[in-house]
Motif scaffolding. Structure first.
Motif, PDB file in Angstrom:
ATOM      1  N   TYR A   1      65.546  36.438  18.005  1.00 42.28           N
ATOM      2  CA  TYR A   1      63.988  37.604  17.607  1.00 42.28           C
ATOM      3  C   TYR A   1      62.981  36.454  17.241  1.00 42.28           C
ATOM      4  N   ILE A   2      63.266  35.575  16.499  1.00 48.16           N
ATOM      5  CA  ILE A   2      62.330  34.438  15.884  1.00 48.16           C
ATOM      6  C   ILE A   2      62.007  33.425  17.242  1.00 48.16           C
ATOM      7  N   ALA A   3      62.611  33.285  17.627  1.00 49.65           N
ATOM      8  CA  ALA A   3      62.898  32.612  18.694  1.00 49.65           C
ATOM      9  C   ALA A   3      61.790  32.971  20.179  1.00 49.65           C
ATOM     10  N   GLN A   4      61.936  34.402  19.923  1.00 46.66           N
ATOM     11  CA  GLN A   4      60.946  34.775  21.051  1.00 46.66           C
ATOM     12  C   GLN A   4      59.955  34.963  20.541  1.00 46.66           C
ATOM     13  N   ALA A   5      59.387  34.923  19.604  1.00 46.13           N
ATOM     14  CA  ALA A   5      58.509  35.597  18.763  1.00 46.13           C
ATOM     15  C   ALA A   5      57.258  34.411  18.668  1.00 46.13           C
ATOM     16  N   TYR A   6      58.662  32.596  18.661  1.00 44.79           N
ATOM     17  CA  TYR A   6      57.765  31.774  18.232  1.00 44.79           C
ATOM     18  C   TYR A   6      57.165  31.800  20.094  1.00 44.79           C
ATOM     19  N   LYS A   7      58.451  31.528  21.416  1.00 44.16           N
ATOM     20  CA  LYS A   7      57.553  31.923  22.468  1.00 44.16           C
ATOM     21  C   LYS A   7      56.545  31.993  22.786  1.00 44.16           C
ATOM     22  N   ASN A   8      56.385  33.401  22.667  1.00 38.49           N
ATOM     23  CA  ASN A   8      55.341  34.101  22.591  1.00 38.49           C
ATOM     24  C   ASN A   8      54.085  33.915  22.255  1.00 38.49           C
ATOM     25  N   ALA A   9      53.828  33.327  20.945  1.00 41.57           N
ATOM     26  CA  ALA A   9      53.058  33.214  20.034  1.00 41.57           C
ATOM     27  C   ALA A   9      51.851  31.233  20.521  1.00 41.57           C
TER      28      ALA A   9
ATOM     29  N   TYR B   1      60.147  29.608  11.690  1.00 45.68           N
ATOM     30  CA  TYR B   1      61.274  29.586  11.247  1.00 45.68           C
ATOM     31  C   TYR B   1      61.408  30.707  10.005  1.00 45.68           C
ATOM     32  N   MET B   2      60.791  29.689   9.083  1.00 45.80           N
ATOM     33  CA  MET B   2      60.576  29.838   7.602  1.00 45.80           C
ATOM     34  C   MET B   2      59.816  30.627   6.881  1.00 45.80           C
ATOM     35  N   ALA B   3      58.384  31.056   7.805  1.00 51.02           N
ATOM     36  CA  ALA B   3      58.023  31.933   7.536  1.00 51.02           C
ATOM     37  C   ALA B   3      58.147  33.330   7.384  1.00 51.02           C
ATOM     38  N   TYR B   4      59.427  33.275   8.759  1.00 55.51           N
ATOM     39  CA  TYR B   4      59.853  34.708   8.818  1.00 55.51           C
ATOM     40  C   TYR B   4      61.165  35.233   7.954  1.00 55.51           C
TER      41      TYR B   4
ATOM     42  N   LEU C   1      49.569  36.255  17.772  1.00 59.80           N
ATOM     43  CA  LEU C   1      50.972  37.647  18.286  1.00 59.80           C
ATOM     44  C   LEU C   1      51.595  38.881  17.355  1.00 59.80           C
ATOM     45  N   PRO C   2      51.539  39.151  16.578  1.00 60.17           N
ATOM     46  CA  PRO C   2      51.640  40.243  15.884  1.00 60.17           C
ATOM     47  C   PRO C   2      52.887  40.906  15.947  1.00 60.17           C
ATOM     48  N   VAL C   3      54.111  40.884  14.503  1.00 57.07           N
ATOM     49  CA  VAL C   3      55.660  40.487  15.029  1.00 57.07           C
ATOM     50  C   VAL C   3      56.148  42.057  14.581  1.00 57.07           C
TER      51      VAL C   3
END
Length: 356
Positions: A258-266, A283-286, A232-234
């Motif tokens: 935003y990162i939490a939602q990206a994690y959930k989607n991924a 989280y660290m990656a982003y 899932l691209p951010v």
């Protein structure tokens, strides 16, 4: 590399009467086993203490260079501040165990150091983006190393372990044939020879091999970002906007949400993204992409370790906010009381670690 070494050995055979000694640099142990049958007096020097300080610059060297450039009008600025700025990005290398145990100074990566100083001489300042992508093994080469064969689970898991905890314990293999590069027991050694890990301690006969600096850490994180983006691209523009708000306005909620939602989607697309350490790695990656901060994972604060500390980059005096994050993992079937307990535990830990 293999071709250039073959050429060196061919030249030696042809002109051996003209040489008393040959010193070949830039040779990984992968190639020597396959190429030294006609050159069997070759000696491995990579782990020799005598050569430890040949492979980079000491902090004293860097200070002398900066002082020289300042005194000759090529650089305007303060030596201490300039060295302090580049140190987290290219310092911390040790190439021999005895050098570590004897307390020799850690070494700066020479190419990275010269890259920064060249930029400073040309522009009068450091680049906004301190990450130097062309100073060492790039993401594509790292990705290739991990995917040398179909069964790459071990190498992939090692990379993620290094990212999540910052180090691994392993013994360095001094040589192995190219045909064995895909073997699990050689992969960590290969990362060491590529400069992706460095000696930082011992455990029995094993070495503690750690990520040396922010440049190398960013290479690992970019690998992780590429992995997650496959599922899932951010939107990096949207993410950058949350970084701006956190750094300039103190609005950190948008960034973490935003990162939490990206994690959930991924995680919907990949069940393997689970567990506290993996969440922390995500989280660290982003957060590593936030240009305003130096990210410090597992930093010691007031007798405890913070999971992630975002320290403002000293180049940006307009950034007035820093952040400390603590992670707690709950399963999907956790009870409300468990959630409350985890939240309170995290809050107490943050209060303790952030107190002065």
């Amino acid at each position: 590399m293999k071709t250039s070494i073959n050429q060196s050995l061919t030249a030696r055979k042809k002109f051996k009467g003209n040489f008393e000694r040959i010193f070949i640099t830039g040779v990984s142990p992968v190639t020597l086993d396959d190429l030294t049958s006609g050159f069997n007096i070759a000696e491995y020097a990579s782990l020799n203490t005598v050569y430890n300080q040949m492979f980079g610059f000491s902090e004293t060297d860097v200070r002398r260079m900066v002082s020289y450039y300042i005194s000759n009008g090529l650089i305007k600025g303060d030596t201490d501040k300039i060295v302090e700025t580049i140190k987290p990005w290219c310092d911390n290398y040790c190439f021999a165990l005895r050098s570590f145990t004897d307390g020799e100074p850690k070494m700066f990566n020479g190419m990275m150091t010269l890259e920064y100083l060249t930029q400073y001489i040309k522009e009068g300042c450091f680049p906004d983006e301190m990450f130097v992508p062309n100073a060492m093994i790039d993401y594509n080469k790292l990705d290739h190393l991990i995917r040398l064969e179909k069964d790459n689970h071990f190498r992939d898991s090692i990379i993620k372990k290094i990212i999540e905890q910052g180090y691994v314990y392993e013994r360095i293999n001094t040589h192995f044939p190219a045909s064995s590069v895909v073997k699990a027991e050689n992969f960590v050694s290969l990362l060491y020879y590529y400069g992706m890990l460095t000696i930082s301690g011992t455990r029995g006969l094993s070495l503690k091999l750690s990520i040396p600096n922010n440049n190398v850490r960013s290479h690992y994180y970019r690998y992780l970002q590429e992995e997650y983006d496959k599922y899932l691209p951010v939107n990096l523009s949207e993410l950058q906007a949350t970084f701006d708000n956190a750094a300039l306005d103190g609005n950190y909620t948008e960034m973490f949400t935003y990162i939490a939602q990206a994690y959930k989607n991924a995680s919907v697309n990949r069940n393997a993204i689970e567990g506290e350490r993996t969440i922390q790695g995500f989280y660290m990656a982003y957060l590593d992409m936030n240009p305003y901060y130096l990210m410090k994972p597992e930093i010691e604060l007031n007798h405890g370790y913070g999971d992630i500390f975002l320290l403002p980059d000293t180049r940006f005096d307009f950034v007035q906010h820093c952040y400390l994050a603590e992670f707690k993992y709950l399963t999907t079937d956790s009870k409300p009381q468990a959630e409350t307990d985890a939240f309170n535990a995290a809050k107490n830990q943050l209060d303790q670690k952030s107190s002065r």
